[in-house]
Design an enzyme around this catalytic site. Structure first.
Site, PDB file in Angstrom:
ATOM      1  N   THR A 166      33.680   8.260 -90.760  1.00  0.00           N
ATOM      2  CA  THR A 166      33.983   9.575 -91.306  1.00  0.00           C
ATOM      3  C   THR A 166      33.381   9.675 -92.698  1.00  0.00           C
ATOM      4  O   THR A 166      33.443   8.716 -93.476  1.00  0.00           O
ATOM      5  CB  THR A 166      35.498   9.834 -91.371  1.00  0.00           C
ATOM      6  OG1 THR A 166      35.711  11.087 -92.033  1.00  0.00           O
ATOM      7  CG2 THR A 166      36.267   8.750 -92.115  1.00  0.00           C
ATOM      8  N   GLU A 313      40.511   9.670 -88.406  1.00  0.00           N
ATOM      9  CA  GLU A 313      41.487   8.577 -88.536  1.00  0.00           C
ATOM     10  C   GLU A 313      42.621   8.706 -87.524  1.00  0.00           C
ATOM     11  O   GLU A 313      43.459   7.817 -87.410  1.00  0.00           O
ATOM     12  CB  GLU A 313      42.089   8.571 -89.953  1.00  0.00           C
ATOM     13  CG  GLU A 313      41.108   8.155 -91.054  1.00  0.00           C
ATOM     14  CD  GLU A 313      40.335   9.332 -91.641  1.00  0.00           C
ATOM     15  OE1 GLU A 313      40.166  10.342 -90.932  1.00  0.00           O
ATOM     16  OE2 GLU A 313      39.894   9.241 -92.800  1.00  0.00           O
ATOM     17  N   LYS A 422      33.856  21.353 -96.175  1.00  0.00           N
ATOM     18  CA  LYS A 422      33.558  21.218 -94.747  1.00  0.00           C
ATOM     19  C   LYS A 422      32.799  22.452 -94.272  1.00  0.00           C
ATOM     20  O   LYS A 422      33.325  23.546 -94.286  1.00  0.00           O
ATOM     21  CB  LYS A 422      34.825  21.015 -93.924  1.00  0.00           C
ATOM     22  CG  LYS A 422      34.511  20.267 -92.640  1.00  0.00           C
ATOM     23  CD  LYS A 422      35.742  19.841 -91.904  1.00  0.00           C
ATOM     24  CE  LYS A 422      35.424  18.697 -90.955  1.00  0.00           C
ATOM     25  NZ  LYS A 422      36.529  18.419 -90.047  1.00  0.00           N
ATOM     26  N   TRP A 427      31.015  17.329 -93.127  1.00  0.00           N
ATOM     27  CA  TRP A 427      31.425  17.157 -94.527  1.00  0.00           C
ATOM     28  C   TRP A 427      30.271  17.153 -95.513  1.00  0.00           C
ATOM     29  O   TRP A 427      29.199  16.629 -95.225  1.00  0.00           O
ATOM     30  CB  TRP A 427      32.165  15.833 -94.687  1.00  0.00           C
ATOM     31  CG  TRP A 427      33.486  15.793 -94.009  1.00  0.00           C
ATOM     32  CD1 TRP A 427      33.799  15.094 -92.869  1.00  0.00           C
ATOM     33  CD2 TRP A 427      34.682  16.466 -94.397  1.00  0.00           C
ATOM     34  NE1 TRP A 427      35.114  15.301 -92.548  1.00  0.00           N
ATOM     35  CE2 TRP A 427      35.677  16.139 -93.473  1.00  0.00           C
ATOM     36  CE3 TRP A 427      35.001  17.317 -95.465  1.00  0.00           C
ATOM     37  CZ2 TRP A 427      36.977  16.624 -93.559  1.00  0.00           C
ATOM     38  CZ3 TRP A 427      36.294  17.806 -95.558  1.00  0.00           C
ATOM     39  CH2 TRP A 427      37.263  17.464 -94.601  1.00  0.00           C
TER      40      TRP A 427
HETATM   41  P1  AMP Z   1      37.326  14.875 -89.572  1.00  0.00           P
HETATM   42  O1  AMP Z   1      37.816  13.516 -89.830  1.00  0.00           O
HETATM   43  O2  AMP Z   1      35.892  15.057 -89.906  1.00  0.00           O
HETATM   44  O3  AMP Z   1      37.682  15.326 -88.206  1.00  0.00           O
HETATM   45  O4  AMP Z   1      38.067  15.866 -90.573  1.00  0.00           O
HETATM   46  C1  AMP Z   1      39.456  15.960 -90.651  1.00  0.00           C
HETATM   47  C2  AMP Z   1      39.839  17.029 -91.635  1.00  0.00           C
HETATM   48  O5  AMP Z   1      39.349  18.308 -91.194  1.00  0.00           O
HETATM   49  C3  AMP Z   1      41.310  17.240 -91.818  1.00  0.00           C
HETATM   50  O6  AMP Z   1      41.855  16.303 -92.715  1.00  0.00           O
HETATM   51  C4  AMP Z   1      41.348  18.667 -92.362  1.00  0.00           C
HETATM   52  O7  AMP Z   1      41.051  18.714 -93.746  1.00  0.00           O
HETATM   53  C5  AMP Z   1      40.223  19.332 -91.606  1.00  0.00           C
HETATM   54  N1  AMP Z   1      40.733  20.010 -90.392  1.00  0.00           N
HETATM   55  C6  AMP Z   1      40.668  19.595 -89.109  1.00  0.00           C
HETATM   56  N2  AMP Z   1      41.228  20.488 -88.275  1.00  0.00           N
HETATM   57  C7  AMP Z   1      41.688  21.501 -89.031  1.00  0.00           C
HETATM   58  C8  AMP Z   1      42.385  22.722 -88.772  1.00  0.00           C
HETATM   59  N3  AMP Z   1      42.707  23.103 -87.546  1.00  0.00           N
HETATM   60  N4  AMP Z   1      42.707  23.494 -89.835  1.00  0.00           N
HETATM   61  C9  AMP Z   1      42.376  23.128 -91.100  1.00  0.00           C
HETATM   62  N5  AMP Z   1      41.712  22.004 -91.400  1.00  0.00           N
HETATM   63  C10 AMP Z   1      41.371  21.197 -90.393  1.00  0.00           C
END
Ligand code: AMP
Length: 524
Positions: A166, A313, A422, A427
């Site tokens: 990540t 995670e 994001k 990211w």
């Molecule tokens: P990743 O590890 O790249 O999947 O990113 C995870 C992060 O994406 C989370 O900690 C949130 O900050 C953001 N995220 C994922 N799903 C959502 C959602 N439905 N609404 C708002 N933020 C989200």
């Protein structure tokens, strides 16, 4: 009771016995459609597992993929863990510098490269030791003479099955190792009606890439259930996706908001072009699904959105948003508000919001950092034990998301404590951009913040203080950044300011900049 280790071996046996004829459909890079079945995918996966052993891959070794969603990628999803090795999916959208770091950190032995992504691999192949095998001609030749019988070694359920890095953390990308057990439990629970709600009658289109947290685990969930899989390859434009939904009678499709915003625009323009009557739900996650979009799909097209929140995670499913029966009596407008929340954790995941004064009350107002625990939540980063403050000594994982929790338990994300942007589900580190910009001879100070964007959810904008007498055009600054960043990670705009506002402690006051730029008009 019997002690059966929860390994993917059970999933492989099940899908092959009960669902060998269920289809796996792929849209290829040349836009043609290929059809195969789980039975055939498993047969080829066993050959591939034999080939991996012949190449010297040992249990526990990491084997990478750099590929779009396809049946061939699915073969590696099965073959690599079958050989006792660890499936490490690489994100082709990262910069060559990040990919080099990740492949070397993981010490990947082999990397399977999708034909259209060979140019991406070429940018860093000289920097890594992994042996490359191009999916298609090369992998077909490799497995041609292999036996289609493969005896899977007895594995412990704690053995690693998958690895995903990540960049949603500060500093270098970090690896999350999924075990056989976590993968199996996650697949099982994902299918529950109040989670994603899937079964053997479903036809699932993972638009979310198989390099994003294993496409939210959908390939394994679908194989476990015998649900048909429709894999879109590299073509993620709305018409390619809508055509697949129409032709294959997709019941459930999942992806980030950016994908669905484009689809909404397309169906708004031509509401009758595609027959989407088979679609039961569209799962939207990875960034917040705007309430207006959830409403528009439902009211204008009768299409239901399931909002989901998760993280690398967390394998990734952390919460899904379904209404409780008590919500049925609420007016429609209130129901949409709930649907736009991040929702309730599924069974086996526990959540709490922690403020400076301890656990925040579930009043829908008090904010705190969301913390979670459960059998598919990471307990450390790969080869980084004890080096992150995200894993608390009392066994909870700090997500970095700032939330409120309402009296019914629904989570609402209000902000992000980490300084990351994001964009379109990927990211961008504002800190990395700032540090790079401040390395430019004309730049005295730079701060990068996220500005809301209608298509990409967020985009980076850089506030720059230039040195006295010095100048640098936007294009010069961009060119300077291109060394370390992918094109889509570059700021959309550079705003010249006299000084960056600071906190009493002398840190950049990003909240002031975000406030100042909230109505900033980004260039088209
Ligand atoms: P990743 O590890 O790249 O999947 O990113 C995870 C992060 O994406 C989370 O900690 C949130 O900050 C953001 N995220 C994922 N799903 C959502 C959602 N439905 N609404 C708002 N933020 C989200």
């Amino acid at each position: 009771m019997m002690q059966m280790p929860l390994t993917l071996a059970m999933l492989f046996r099940r899908v092959e016995r009960y669902f060998p004829n269920v289809e796996v459909v792929t849209r290829n890079a040349d836009k043609s459609i290929s059809r195969t079945t789980y039975g055939e995918v498993l047969r080829r996966s066993r050959k591939l597992a034999n080939a991996l052993v012949r190449l010297g891959v040992k249990p526990g070794d990491r084997v990478a993929t750099l590929a779009w969603n396809s049946a061939r990628h699915l073969e590696t999803y099965f073959a690599i863990p079958m050989a006792g090795a660890v499936l490490h999916t690489l994100n082709p959208r990262l910069s060559a510098a990040d990919l080099t770091y990740i492949v070397n950190h993981a010490e990947d032995r082999v990397v399977f490269v999708d034909e259209p992504l060979v140019p991406v691999f070429d940018k860093f192949r000289a920097e890594v030791k992994a042996q490359a095998i191009v999916l298609g001609k090369e992998s077909d030749a490799l497995i041609e003479r292999e036996s289609d019988q493969f005896q899977m070694a007895a594995l412990s359920e704690e053995n690693a099955a998958g690895l995903c890095y990540t960049s949603g953390t500060t500093g270098r990308p970090k690896g999350v190792l999924y075990s056989h057990r976590s993968t199996m439990l996650h697949a099982l629970i994902s299918a529950l009606p109040d989670a994603i709600d899937l079964g053997m009658r479903d036809v699932v289109l993972p638009v979310v890439p198989m390099f994003h947290v294993n496409a939210w685990g959908l390939p394994y969930t679908c194989a476990m259930l015998g649900a048909k899989l429709v894999l879109p390859g590299p073509h993620l434009d709305p018409h390619s996706l809508l055509q697949l939904m129409h032709d294959e009678k997709v019941t459930c499709a999942g992806g980030v908001p950016t994908v669905w915003l484009a689809i909404l625009e397309a169906v708004d323009k031509e509401p009758k072009r595609y027959d989407l009557s088979s679609v039961k739900q569209m799962v939207i996650g990875g960034s917040a699904a705007p309430q207006a979009m959830i409403e528009a799909f439902d009211k204008r097209h009768g299409l239901k959105v399931l909002h989901a929140w998760g993280m690398t995670e967390m394998s990734p499913i952390g919460s899904t948003t379904r209404l409780k029966p008590e919500h049925d009596k609420l007016p429609e407008s209130e129901q949409y508000k709930i649907k736009a929340l991040q929702g309730l954790p599924p069974p086996l995941v526990e959540a709490r919001a922690m403020s400076q004064d301890g656990e925040a009350p579930w009043d829908g107002k008090s904010m705190g950092e969301l913390e979670v625990r459960g059998p598919w939540v990471a307990r450390s980063y790969y080869k980084n034990e004890g080096e992150s403050d995200k894993f608390r000594s009392d066994g909870w994982f700090r997500t970095g998301d700032v939330v409120t929790i309402d009296p019914s338990g629904y989570i609402r994300i209000t902000d992000r404590s980490k300084d990351l942007i994001k964009s379109g589900g990927e990211w961008i580190s504002s800190v990395d951009l700032e540090n790079a910009l401040m390395g430019h001879p004309s730049v005295k100070e730079a701060a990068v913040v996220a500005v809301p964007h209608p298509k990409w959810t967020e985009r980076p904008v850089a506030c720059v203080v230039t040195r006295e007498g010095a100048t640098a055009t936007d294009e010069e600054l961009k060119e300077f950044l291109r060394k370390g960043f992918a094109e889509w990670q570059l700021p959309d705009a550079f705003v010249r300011v006299d000084a960056i506002p600071r906190t009493a402690a002398g840190k950049f006051l990003k909240s002031a900049l975000r406030e100042k730029l909230k109505d900033f008009k980004l260039p088209a």
